[in-house]
Design a protein around this motif. Structure first.
Motif, short mmCIF file in Angstrom:
data_model
loop_
_atom_site.label_atom_id
_atom_site.label_comp_id
_atom_site.label_asym_id
_atom_site.label_seq_id
_atom_site.Cartn_x
_atom_site.Cartn_y
_atom_site.Cartn_z
N MET A 197 10.19 14.15 -0.29
CA MET A 197 9.61 12.87 0.14
C MET A 197 8.12 12.87 -0.13
O MET A 197 7.51 13.93 -0.31
N ASP A 198 7.53 11.67 -0.15
CA ASP A 198 6.08 11.57 -0.34
C ASP A 198 5.38 12.09 0.92
O ASP A 198 5.90 11.96 2.02
N ALA A 199 4.18 12.60 0.72
CA ALA A 199 3.46 13.20 1.85
C ALA A 199 2.38 12.28 2.40
O ALA A 199 1.54 12.69 3.18
N ASP A 200 2.40 11.00 1.96
CA ASP A 200 1.29 10.12 2.36
C ASP A 200 1.69 9.12 3.44
O ASP A 200 1.03 8.10 3.62
N LEU A 201 2.81 9.42 4.12
CA LEU A 201 3.31 8.59 5.21
C LEU A 201 3.83 7.23 4.74
O LEU A 201 4.12 6.37 5.56
N GLN A 202 3.96 7.05 3.42
CA GLN A 202 4.56 5.80 2.95
C GLN A 202 6.08 5.85 3.08
O GLN A 202 6.75 4.83 3.13
N HIS A 203 6.63 7.07 3.14
CA HIS A 203 8.05 7.25 3.45
C HIS A 203 8.17 7.58 4.92
O HIS A 203 7.61 8.59 5.37
N GLU A 248 -5.46 1.45 2.14
CA GLU A 248 -6.37 2.41 1.51
C GLU A 248 -5.69 3.20 0.39
O GLU A 248 -6.31 4.02 -0.25
N ARG A 249 -4.36 2.94 0.20
CA ARG A 249 -3.67 3.68 -0.84
C ARG A 249 -2.96 2.74 -1.82
O ARG A 249 -1.77 2.52 -1.73
N PRO A 250 -3.70 2.22 -2.75
CA PRO A 250 -3.04 1.41 -3.76
C PRO A 250 -2.16 2.32 -4.63
O PRO A 250 -2.38 3.52 -4.66
N VAL A 274 11.99 1.33 4.79
CA VAL A 274 10.93 0.39 4.41
C VAL A 274 9.72 1.19 3.92
O VAL A 274 9.21 2.05 4.65
N PHE A 275 9.34 0.94 2.69
CA PHE A 275 8.18 1.61 2.11
C PHE A 275 6.93 1.06 2.77
O PHE A 275 6.66 -0.13 2.70
N ARG A 276 6.16 1.94 3.42
CA ARG A 276 4.97 1.47 4.15
C ARG A 276 3.77 1.36 3.23
O ARG A 276 3.33 2.36 2.67
MN MN Z 1 2.23 6.80 -2.10
#
Ligand code: MN
Ligand code: GDD
Length: 392
Positions: A114-120, A231-233, A225-227
């Protein structure tokens, strides 16, 4: 556990699981400049995974030597969380290979990413785990099933994302069409589905690679739901898109090269050459001038023996390698003969109708007959002679 350096990979393969450090789940978090997020995500993941009774798991952070020193942060965190490992790769910067190298170092029976940027959302991990427990080989967190979605995506970003998916569906429909969200980077897969297989990942779309080259049969999808975080385009640049195109074409070539139908057609073409040459030698007025039907039967039989040999050794090699006794091969040859005899009758009917009723050139009539009969031969033989759908 400390950081680990890894050599630049060629094709990557997964080794069989080694006891005694066998775990249920290995979750890989690929990171590049995520030092602001990893503490929160690790805490949330640990809370979610500790909530699953009896689960033995590890979390593996694979960092590509981030300038913000994510790897250092990961190392500190691993002191607090013993189930956390950190890998620092110093000479590579690629999401897919980072994930695979994480899995190569993993001890789990099931792999996750999973992604580590809290978008997952971390809590979806529990749902994915449940889907695997119900027997899935692969469980994907999807934005495109009921309950899933994207929060606040701009129209252009939606279009790019859907466009990429459409492109995948056009180039490799048999892969991209297996799931509703082939672009997802949030999924679990059974180690056994990847063990011993050569993977050549590239760029962002590791799921496509797994779907194309892994032995995945049962697939389950879980909504998420993808968050979006302002600040993260998206980091999707033209270079990432070019990599995606390269990856798609690589997968297309791989699938063509290994497709039994393509192989069957190549073998069929060699048979057609033999068949047509024989037909000329036996039936042409300038040569032996035998009857068309008699000549055709002999020509087809010789071509048939040729086709059987190549199909058994090459087209359906996976199957015949497992069933390779003389008896088994002989049985297949008999079945192949029987089914192709029906094919020959079909061929004769079409050939005669073309030649006698429509006054077609005999060779063109023969080629049309072969075209139709190829589909008959492929589908019946695949199911009955080299039963690729049967479980041993
Ligand atoms: Mn991301
Ligand atoms: N090790 C490593 N090396 N990690 C990377 C690299 C890299 O070169 N590039 C990105 N990452 C890490 C990021 O730190 C993040 O944890 C994760 O990979 C996803 O990268 P993002 O840049 O945040 O991707 P996104 O927000 O555009 O998300 C899209 O791609 C994801 C990955 O396929 C979406 O399509 C997601 O659904 C998808 O999961």
């Amino acid at each position: 556990m400390g950081t680990l350096q890894m050599a630049a990979p060629g094709p990557l393969t997964i080794a069989p699981q080694q006891p005694p450090d066998v775990l249920d789940l290995s979750l890989v978090l690929p990171t590049y400049n995520e030092s602001a997020h990893i503490e929160a995500i690790v805490e949330q993941l640990v809370a979610a995974l500790d909530g699953i009774p009896g689960l033995k798991y590890e979390i593996i952070i694979v960092d590509d030597d981030s300038p913000d020193r994510t790897w250092e942060k990961a190392l500190q965190l691993s002191q607090k969380f013993p189930q956390l490992r950190a890998i620092r790769r110093q000479h590579q910067r690629d999401l897919s290979t980072a994930v695979l190298q994480g899995w190569q170092a993993a001890c789990g029976e099931i792999f996750a990413v999973m992604d580590a940027d809290l978008q997952h959302p971390p809590e979806t991990i529990t749902e994915l785990w449940r889907a695997m427990r119900r027997g899935a080989d692969l469980a994907v967190a999807s934005r495109n099933v009921e309950g899933g979605g994207v929060s606040d995506w701009t129209l252009p970003r939606r279009i790019v994302s859907r466009g990429a998916q459409l492109l995948g569906l056009v180039v490799v429909p048999e892969v991209a069409g297996k799931v509703s969200d082939p672009m997802s980077g949030y999924f679990m897969v059974r180690r056994s589905a990847l063990e011993g297989r050569e993977l050549k990942p590239l760029g962002y779309k590791i799921l496509m690679e797994v779907l194309a080259r892994g032995g995945v049969e049962k697939i389950s999808e879980v909504p998420y739901v993808f968050r979006e975080t302002p600040e993260r385009p998206s980091k999707h640049s033209p270079a990432v898109f070019a990599q995606y195109l390269k990856h798609l074409s690589r997968l297309r070539i791989h699938l063509l090269k290994t497709s039994p139908f393509v192989r069957f057609c190549i073998v069929g073409a060699s048979g057609t050459l033999i068949d047509t040459t024989m037909l000329f030698l036996l039936s042409d007025p300038r040569t032996l001038n035998w009857t068309l039907t008699g000549s055709k039967i002999i020509a087809a039989e010789v071509a048939l023996a040729n086709n059987f040999i190549w199909n058994d050794l090459w087209t359906f090699e996976k199957f015949s390698r497992r069933q390779n006794s003389f008896r088994q091969r002989a049985r297949r040859f008999l079945k192949f003969n029987l089914l192709c005899s029906v094919g020959i009758i079909l061929n004769l009917i079409i050939l005669n109708i073309g030649f006698k009723v429509f006054h077609m050139n005999r060779y063109i009539a023969n080629l049309s007959a072969i075209f139709v009969v190829t589909f008959w031969n492929y589908n019946t033989n695949r199911k009955l002679s080299w039963r690729t759908t049967a479980k041993e």
